[in-house]
Design a protein around this motif. Structure first.
Motif: not given
Length: 162
Positions: A7-15, A24-33, A106-116
């Protein structure tokens, strides 16, 4: 996911693929992307803004150089790839300081992976064992059941016995 560490983490996504950035932006909508499609755009963002995590593609955006830049800025780097999916690239990513290596399929798991990843960091623990638990079966299907044996010493360094 309730009470997400993201929640609120600042994440840079590069692709270099717009659909991956959007997904990925949709999967991580709780973040500042912040997203970037090129090495130059990502480099400028890393140098001028604060990020908690960087999710970096390898091919098309010089992901290994971005990994180095992220580590220098103490940004948690996570590699995400399709075309560079190999045991050698996985090992290089971890050797160069990535905390996780995620196959794009497997990027549909990104929220879980980043939380872990964040949970392990909070507890002062490494994430490698959890990564291996999550992706060992995937790698076995892709590379065969002996995929770790050729590089036994590498995996043992991370507390994983082959």
């Amino acid at each position: 996911m309730k009470n997400s560490l993201l929640d609120g983490k600042r994440i840079l996504i590069v692709d270099d693929e717009v659909d991956v950035l959007e997904t990925l932006s949709d999967f991580l909508s709780m973040c500042d992307i912040t997203t970037a499609q090129t090495f130059e755009e990502a480099k400028q963002n890393i140098e001028t803004k604060h990020f908690d995590i960087a999710v970096l593609d390898i091919m098309g955006v010089d992901g290994y150089k971005l990994l180095e830049l992220a580590r220098e800025k103490q940004i948690i780097p996570v590699m995400l790839t399709a075309n560079a999916l190999s045991v050698q690239d996985t090992m290089k990513s971890f050797q160069d300081g990535a905390v996780s290596y995620v196959p794009k399929e497997e990027m549909n798991q990104i929220e879980t992976i980043l939380n872990e990843v964040l949970e392990a960091q909070q507890k002062g623990k490494g994430f490698m064992r959890r990564w291996l638990e999550r992706f060992d079966h995937y790698y076995e299907k892709k590379f065969g059941s002996d995929w770790k044996k050729e590089n036994k010493e590498f995996w043992e360094r991370f507390g994983y016995w082959v």
